[in-house]
Design an enzyme around this catalytic site. Structure first.
Site, mmCIF file in Angstrom:
data_model
loop_
_atom_site.group_PDB
_atom_site.id
_atom_site.type_symbol
_atom_site.label_atom_id
_atom_site.label_comp_id
_atom_site.label_asym_id
_atom_site.label_seq_id
_atom_site.Cartn_x
_atom_site.Cartn_y
_atom_site.Cartn_z
ATOM 1 N N LYS A 22 4.864 -6.950 4.104
ATOM 2 C CA LYS A 22 5.134 -7.461 2.734
ATOM 3 C C LYS A 22 5.249 -6.292 1.759
ATOM 4 O O LYS A 22 6.171 -6.226 0.948
ATOM 5 C CB LYS A 22 4.011 -8.398 2.283
ATOM 6 C CG LYS A 22 4.001 -8.681 0.787
ATOM 7 C CD LYS A 22 2.826 -9.518 0.372
ATOM 8 C CE LYS A 22 1.537 -8.796 0.205
ATOM 9 N NZ LYS A 22 1.387 -8.075 -1.069
ATOM 10 N N ASN A 23 4.319 -5.336 1.859
ATOM 11 C CA ASN A 23 4.261 -4.258 0.863
ATOM 12 C C ASN A 23 5.301 -3.169 1.077
ATOM 13 O O ASN A 23 5.356 -2.206 0.322
ATOM 14 C CB ASN A 23 2.848 -3.677 0.811
ATOM 15 C CG ASN A 23 1.895 -4.669 0.180
ATOM 16 O OD1 ASN A 23 2.321 -5.672 -0.403
ATOM 17 N ND2 ASN A 23 0.606 -4.420 0.319
ATOM 18 N N CYS A 117 -5.408 -9.271 -12.606
ATOM 19 C CA CYS A 117 -5.425 -10.301 -11.552
ATOM 20 C C CYS A 117 -6.833 -10.386 -11.002
ATOM 21 O O CYS A 117 -7.710 -9.623 -11.427
ATOM 22 C CB CYS A 117 -4.385 -10.002 -10.478
ATOM 23 S SG CYS A 117 -4.949 -8.885 -9.214
ATOM 24 N N ARG A 122 -5.690 -3.798 -13.244
ATOM 25 C CA ARG A 122 -4.456 -3.270 -12.638
ATOM 26 C C ARG A 122 -3.375 -2.904 -13.652
ATOM 27 O O ARG A 122 -2.275 -3.461 -13.641
ATOM 28 C CB ARG A 122 -3.903 -4.258 -11.611
ATOM 29 C CG ARG A 122 -4.916 -4.601 -10.521
ATOM 30 C CD ARG A 122 -4.339 -5.496 -9.460
ATOM 31 N NE ARG A 122 -3.371 -4.810 -8.626
ATOM 32 C CZ ARG A 122 -2.723 -5.416 -7.616
ATOM 33 N NH1 ARG A 122 -2.952 -6.697 -7.379
ATOM 34 N NH2 ARG A 122 -1.876 -4.768 -6.867
ATOM 35 N N ASP A 309 -7.104 -3.155 1.409
ATOM 36 C CA ASP A 309 -6.590 -4.470 1.816
ATOM 37 C C ASP A 309 -7.218 -4.972 3.114
ATOM 38 O O ASP A 309 -6.928 -6.087 3.549
ATOM 39 C CB ASP A 309 -5.063 -4.426 1.964
ATOM 40 C CG ASP A 309 -4.365 -4.199 0.629
ATOM 41 O OD1 ASP A 309 -3.167 -3.886 0.629
ATOM 42 O OD2 ASP A 309 -5.038 -4.314 -0.407
ATOM 43 N N ARG A 401 1.044 -16.128 0.358
ATOM 44 C CA ARG A 401 1.768 -15.057 -0.327
ATOM 45 C C ARG A 401 2.054 -13.881 0.589
ATOM 46 O O ARG A 401 3.024 -13.150 0.398
ATOM 47 C CB ARG A 401 0.962 -14.542 -1.520
ATOM 48 C CG ARG A 401 0.711 -15.583 -2.586
ATOM 49 C CD ARG A 401 0.082 -14.953 -3.769
ATOM 50 N NE ARG A 401 0.906 -13.813 -4.205
ATOM 51 C CZ ARG A 401 0.643 -13.132 -5.312
ATOM 52 N NH1 ARG A 401 -0.404 -13.456 -6.036
ATOM 53 N NH2 ARG A 401 1.411 -12.125 -5.669
HETATM 54 C C1 EPZ Z 1 -0.502 -1.737 -3.864
HETATM 55 O O1 EPZ Z 1 -0.831 -2.256 -5.153
HETATM 56 C C2 EPZ Z 1 -0.485 -2.947 -2.924
HETATM 57 N N1 EPZ Z 1 0.504 -3.901 -3.385
HETATM 58 C C3 EPZ Z 1 -1.865 -3.602 -2.912
HETATM 59 O O2 EPZ Z 1 -1.863 -4.641 -1.930
HETATM 60 C C4 EPZ Z 1 -2.894 -2.581 -2.469
HETATM 61 O O3 EPZ Z 1 -4.176 -3.136 -2.567
HETATM 62 C C5 EPZ Z 1 -2.820 -1.339 -3.387
HETATM 63 O O4 EPZ Z 1 -1.493 -0.808 -3.408
HETATM 64 C C6 EPZ Z 1 -3.749 -0.232 -2.931
HETATM 65 O O5 EPZ Z 1 -3.507 0.121 -1.619
HETATM 66 C C7 EPZ Z 1 1.810 -3.675 -3.088
HETATM 67 O O6 EPZ Z 1 2.189 -2.705 -2.462
HETATM 68 C C8 EPZ Z 1 2.798 -4.697 -3.569
HETATM 69 P P1 EPZ Z 1 -2.169 0.981 -6.959
HETATM 70 P P2 EPZ Z 1 -0.634 -1.335 -6.455
HETATM 71 O O7 EPZ Z 1 -1.208 1.218 -8.077
HETATM 72 O O8 EPZ Z 1 0.474 -0.403 -6.249
HETATM 73 C C9 EPZ Z 1 -5.018 1.886 -10.690
HETATM 74 C C10 EPZ Z 1 -2.202 -6.804 -1.057
HETATM 75 O O9 EPZ Z 1 -3.285 -7.356 -0.781
HETATM 76 N N2 EPZ Z 1 -3.774 2.084 -11.459
HETATM 77 O O10 EPZ Z 1 -2.129 1.901 -5.812
HETATM 78 O O11 EPZ Z 1 -0.617 -2.247 -7.619
HETATM 79 C C11 EPZ Z 1 -5.191 0.439 -10.216
HETATM 80 O O12 EPZ Z 1 -5.742 -0.371 -11.194
HETATM 81 C C12 EPZ Z 1 -2.083 -5.996 -2.371
HETATM 82 O O13 EPZ Z 1 -1.186 -6.822 -0.337
HETATM 83 C C13 EPZ Z 1 -3.856 2.462 -12.787
HETATM 84 O O14 EPZ Z 1 -4.943 2.632 -13.331
HETATM 85 O O15 EPZ Z 1 -2.024 -0.522 -6.452
HETATM 86 C C14 EPZ Z 1 -6.081 0.627 -9.001
HETATM 87 O O16 EPZ Z 1 -7.398 0.724 -9.413
HETATM 88 C C15 EPZ Z 1 -3.243 -6.192 -3.277
HETATM 89 N N3 EPZ Z 1 -2.691 2.619 -13.470
HETATM 90 C C16 EPZ Z 1 -5.593 1.953 -8.420
HETATM 91 O O17 EPZ Z 1 -4.955 2.652 -9.489
HETATM 92 C C17 EPZ Z 1 -1.445 2.456 -12.883
HETATM 93 O O18 EPZ Z 1 -0.422 2.617 -13.545
HETATM 94 C C18 EPZ Z 1 -4.631 1.841 -7.246
HETATM 95 O O19 EPZ Z 1 -3.638 0.922 -7.588
HETATM 96 C C19 EPZ Z 1 -1.395 2.076 -11.536
HETATM 97 C C20 EPZ Z 1 -2.573 1.896 -10.827
#
Ligand code: EPZ
Length: 432
Positions: A22-23, A117, A122, A309, A401
Site C-alpha cells: 500500500k505504502n 489522526c 502528523r 507499523d 484500508r
Molecule cells: C508513512 O507515513 C506511512 N504512510 C505510515 O504508515 C508509517 O507509519 C510512517 O511513514 C512511518 O514509517 C505512508 O507511507 C502512506 P512520516 P508518513 O512523515 O510519511 C513527523 C500505515 O500504517 N513529521 O515518516 O506520514 C510525524 O508526525 C501508515 O500504513 C513531522 O513532524 O510518516 C511523525 O512523528 C501509518 N512533520 C514522524 O515525523 C512532517 O512534515 C514520521 O512521520 C512530516 C512528518
C-alpha cells in the site's frame, strides 16, 4: 459498519500470498501525475486507500483504467484541477502526495491540510519547508495549502536536510525535484523500501535519481518525464503481520510473494523471541510458532530499524511471551490505542509515556473490541486468533484500508473468522 467475528485457538497452517505494498502504490499512483504519458502499475493492492487515491487522480482529470484488478493504467494528459480537496484528504492523509507532482509539473497545487489522526498530530511542515527550499511559495488559506512554483513555472533544485526522517516527505520532494531545474540533494532522507520502489518507477519514467534507500538522495532534474511500466513491491507490513499470526497461534505458514530483505529487523526480533523463521528463497518465508515465546524489548525507528507499523502486532505477540518486556514507540506520539482493547481481553500492559511494559504469558479471552486505526485493528485480529472464545471487532473499515482480503486469506489457512455485515445474523463457522 462491518465487524469481524473470530473464534480463537486455531493454529494457522498453510500458504498465504502477499499483496502489493500500500505504502508504495500510493506514491507510485501520484507519480503518474508527473507525465501526460501512460504509467502502468502492476501488483497494486485492492484496498480502500488505493481506491481513494485512484478517485483523487480521476478528480484531478487523469484517466485510470484497470484491465485487471491489480493493474492500473494511468494517463494524466488532461489534468485541469490542481486541488486535493478536504473531502478526500480527511479520509486519507496520503492524498498530500499529489502536492509534489502537481507543483512540479503545473507550477501550482492546492491541497487541504491534513488534520491529525488517531496515531498522532502528523503535521506536513517538513514537506512544505522542503518545497520552499525548491523555490516554491507556500501559504495556508482556510485550511488549504497553496503552493506556487517561481515565476518561471519550474522548481529550482537545491540541497537541504530534513530535520526529521519523513517517509512521504521524502517521496513528495523526490517526485517534485525530478522535474526541477538543476540538482537537488536531500539529506537525512527516509530509507524505506517504498522510497526505493518509487525511485525505480521515476527513473523508468526518465528521472535521474541516485541514492534512494540511503540517507542522501541526489536528483538531477529533467525537463519532462515519460510513461513507464512498473510492478509494486510486496507489502512488508502485511508479511510481518502474517508472520506474527503464525507465531501467536502456534501454527506454521509459508508466506509467498513477499520480500524477506525488506523486513530484516522484524525477522531478527521474531527469532530473538523464539519464533522459527526461515527464508526459503528471495520471495518466500516459512514461519513456525513453537509456543515458547520469550519477552524481548523493541523500539520503533525509521527503516532499516524496527517499523512502527509492526509495533501493535508485535505487542500482542509479547502478551503471549514468557517474561516482561518494553515496547517503545518513537515515531508517533499516540500509537498505543490498541492497548486498552488488549487489556479488555486480559493482557497485562502498563503504559508510561511512549513505553508499554508487557508481562506474559496471559491467556487472552474473546471480547467486544473497537479498532482505532489500521495497525491497531491488525493487532486485535491477532489477539482474537489466539484468545479463548469469540472476539467481535468493530470498525474494521480501518483494516480494509490496508489489508487486501484479510478474511479470505486467514480462512484459507484455517482461521475461524467471519466478516459480519451489519444486518446479517451472527454465526461462526470455518466452512461458510
Ligand atoms: C508513512 O507515513 C506511512 N504512510 C505510515 O504508515 C508509517 O507509519 C510512517 O511513514 C512511518 O514509517 C505512508 O507511507 C502512506 P512520516 P508518513 O512523515 O510519511 C513527523 C500505515 O500504517 N513529521 O515518516 O506520514 C510525524 O508526525 C501508515 O500504513 C513531522 O513532524 O510518516 C511523525 O512523528 C501509518 N512533520 C514522524 O515525523 C512532517 O512534515 C514520521 O512521520 C512530516 C512528518
Amino acid at each position: 459498519m462491518d465487524k469481524f467475528l473470530i473464534r480463537g485457538g486455531q493454529p494457522l497452517r498453510g500458504r498465504i500470498e502477499i499483496s502489493g505494498a500500500k505504502n508504495s502504490a500510493l506514491p507510485c499512483l501520484a507519480a503518474a501525475l508527473l507525465t501526460p504519458e501512460t504509467v502502468i502499475l502492476h501488483n497494486v493492492p485492492y484496498v480502500k486507500d488505493l481506491i481513494t487515491q485512484r478517485r483523487l487522480l480521476e478528480d484531478l482529470g487523469a484517466t485510470v483504467l484497470t484491465p485487471e484488478l491489480r493493474t492500473h493504467k494511468i494517463t494524466a494528459n488532461h489534468v485541469e484541477v490542481f486541488e486535493a480537496p478536504y473531502e478526500l484528504v480527511k479520509t486519507m492523509r496520503a492524498s498530500v502526495l499529489a502536492l509534489g507532482p502537481l507543483l512540479a509539473r503545473f507550477g501550482q497545487a492546492k491541497v487541504s491540510l491534513p488534520g491529525g489522526c488517531a496515531i498522532g498530530t502528523r503535521p506536513i511542515d517538513l514537506h512544505l519547508k522542503a518545497f520552499e527550499q525548491l523555490g516554491a511559495t507556500v501559504s495556508l488559506e482556510s485550511g488549504d495549502v497553496i503552493a506556487r512554483a517561481p515565476a518561471s513555472g519550474r522548481l529550482i533544485g537545491n540541497e537541504f536536510e530534513f530535520e526529521k526522517v519523513t517517509v512521504t516527505g521524502t517521496e513528495n520532494v523526490m517526485m517534485a525535484a525530478s522535474l526541477a531545474k538543476g540538482k537537488t540533494v536531500i539529506r537525512n532522507a527516509a530509507m524505506e523500501p517504498e522510497i526505493e520502489d518509487l525511485a525505480a518507477l521515476l527513473n523508468k519514467m526518465g528521472a535521474r535519481i541516485k541514492g534512494a534507500g540511503t540517507p542522501v538522495i541526489e536528483i538531477d532534474g529533467v525537463e519532462q518525464l515519460g510513461g513507464a511500466e512498473h510492478t509494486i513491491i510486496p507489502d512488508r507490513i502485511e508479511t510481518g503481520t502474517f508472520a506474527v499470526a503464525a507465531a501467536i497461534t502456534g501454527g506454521e505458514l509459508e508466506i509467498k510473494n513477499c520480500n524477506p530483505a525488506h523486513l530484516t529487523a522484524v525477522i531478527e526480533k521474531l527469532r530473538e523471541a523464539g519464533v522459527i523463521v526461515d527464508e526459503l528463497n528471495q520471495s518466500t518465508l516459512h514461519v513456525r510458532g513453537t509456543g515458547d515465546l520469550l519477552a524481548r524489548d523493541v523500539t520503533t525507528e525509521p527503516h532499516p530499524k524496527f517499523p512502527t507499523d509492526m509495533q501493535a502486532q508485535y505487542m500482542v505477540l509479547m502478551t503471549q511471551a514468557q517474561g516482561t518486556c518494553t515496547v517503545t514507540e518513537t515515531i508517533f506520539e499516540n500509537r498505543f490505542m490498541h492497548v486498552g482493547e488488549l487489556i479488555r481481553m486480559g493482557a497485562d500492559i502498563h503504559i508510561s509515556g511512549n513505553h508499554a511494559v508487557v508481562t506474559g504469558p496471559r491467556q487472552l479471552t474473546g471480547a467486544k473490541v473497537i479498532a482505532s486505526d489500521l495497525r491497531a485493528s491488525a493487532s486485535l485480529v491477532l489477539a482474537g486468533l489466539c484468545a479463548n472464545g469469540e472476539t467481535l471487532i468493530d470498525r474494521v473499515y480501518h483494516i480494509d484500508r490496508g489489508y487486501e482480503a484479510i478474511v479470505r486469506k486467514l480462512r484459507s489457512v484455517g482461521a475461524m473468522i467471519d466478516r459480519i455485515k451489519e444486518n446479517l445474523p451472527e454465526t461462526v463457522s470455518a466452512e461458510s
